[in-house]
Design an enzyme around this catalytic site. Structure first.
Site, PDB file in Angstrom:
ATOM      1  N   LYS A 143      -7.380   3.080  -2.922  1.00  0.00           N
ATOM      2  CA  LYS A 143      -7.720   3.088  -1.498  1.00  0.00           C
ATOM      3  C   LYS A 143      -7.983   4.529  -1.084  1.00  0.00           C
ATOM      4  CE  LYS A 143      -5.301   2.019   2.882  1.00  0.00           C
ATOM      5  NZ  LYS A 143      -4.078   1.373   3.429  1.00  0.00           N
ATOM      6  N   LYS A 159     -10.625  -0.215  -1.834  1.00  0.00           N
ATOM      7  CA  LYS A 159     -10.404  -0.368  -0.396  1.00  0.00           C
ATOM      8  C   LYS A 159     -10.699   0.942   0.331  1.00  0.00           C
ATOM      9  CE  LYS A 159      -6.796  -1.315   3.053  1.00  0.00           C
ATOM     10  NZ  LYS A 159      -5.368  -1.677   3.270  1.00  0.00           N
ATOM     11  N   ASP A 180       0.865  -1.191   0.000  1.00  0.00           N
ATOM     12  CA  ASP A 180       0.000   0.000   0.000  1.00  0.00           C
ATOM     13  C   ASP A 180       0.897   1.234   0.000  1.00  0.00           C
ATOM     14  OD1 ASP A 180      -1.723  -2.124   0.717  1.00  0.00           O
ATOM     15  OD2 ASP A 180      -3.005  -0.806   1.904  1.00  0.00           O
TER      16      ASP A 180
END
Length: 300
Positions: A209, A245, A146
């Protein structure tokens, strides 16, 4: 996966394929309608079980240590033994320095090891530092990365730097999935959120995300709606499926149900697997577990 060759002309050409003239007010209206009309239908034990299996159990504290992360991982092992009829979490998410500990301790098949990398949460480091940190995390057992997009560069209109850094991070990941955190609370407008989503996807992101969870506001239903619309349009243009996400500020089971419903209504059933829909949170796991077993449980 389509990739932008860095250059303003190519970036402008890619963005021109999409409608970026988005009204924040209309986004709010659409989200309000979805919440009012659709969420209650998904308030079921089956959906809550699914959500349990989509949780990225996360510890990203200044006080994290080898001992605390080992204990954190052992709880995931114990959950699989104690609740064999419930889905285990999708992922354990930690800082890169703990990838090896999680990798050596985790015993449950199917749980991914995600590391926040690239000078999380600010992303304010030289790209050489970011890519080395990423390579080392993967070497130590991370299966997903990430990263935070360079938010300052994005807000300054320097889309070339944004795309270049994401591409270099994806190269450092190799075959491992890359999630690009937009930090939507800093982007402010629906147009910015959609633009950042598209740049990330064209530059190699496997997931987009919402947030780091370190700044407010973190995830919001409005940001999620815009990002899912971008994912849908990108899929229609390219045929490439990108995961979603939400993370940060998921404080209740109802919050989770709202994000599930937005994904279901905008993207459809194809995204309702724990491969394509993840939630970055820790507190939610205990809340979902408590509702599923019918009593308050603080397992994690």
């Amino acid at each position: 996966m389509p990739e932008l060759t860095i250059g303003k002309g190519r970036i402008d050409e890619a963005l021109s394929r999409y409608n970026l003239d988005i009204s924040d007010e209309k986004v709010r209206e659409a989200v309000t309608k979805i919440i009012a009309e659709k969420v209650h239908k998904n308030d079921t034990p089956e959906v809550k079980k699914f959500l349990m299996g989509s949780v990225e159990l996360t510890t990203l504290k200044t006080t994290d240590s080898d001992e605390s992360v080992l204990a954190f991982t052992e709880r995931v092992n114990q959950f699989d033994e104690q609740y064999p009829t419930l889905p285990h979490v999708a992922t354990i998410c930690v800082y890169p320095r703990f990838a090896r500990i999680v990798s050596e301790t985790l015993e449950v098949d199917g749980v991914e090891i995600a590391c926040v990398s690239g000078s999380f949460p600010s992303s304010q480091a030289l790209i050489e530092v970011k890519t080395v940190e990423t390579a080392l995390a993967i070497k130590d057992g991370a299966t997903e990365i990430d990263m935070v997009q360079p938010v300052g560069a994005f807000l300054a209109g320097d889309y070339e730097t944004v795309c270049d850094e994401i591409q270099q991070m994806k190269e450092a990941c190799g075959d491992h999935p890359l999630k690009v955190i937009l930090e939507t609370g800093c982007l402010k407008t629906a147009k910015n959120i959609k633009t950042a989503s598209l740049l990330a996807m064209y530059s190699g992101a496997n997931y987009i995300k919402t947030s780091t969870g370190k700044l407010e506001p973190a995830a919001t239903p409005e940001a999620a709606y815009v990002m899912c619309q971008a994912i849908k349009e990108y899929y229609q243009q390219t045929g490439v499926q990108i995961g979603f996400k939400p993370a940060g500020g998921i404080n209740s089971v109802m919050d989770a149900l709202i994000y599930y419903t937005i994904v279901k209504e905008v993207l459809g059933e194809k995204w309702l697997t724990n491969q394509w829909f993840r939630m970055g949170t820790s507190r939610l796991a205990n809340m979902l577990l408590s509702e599923l077993v019918g009593e308050e449980v603080k397992f994690f």
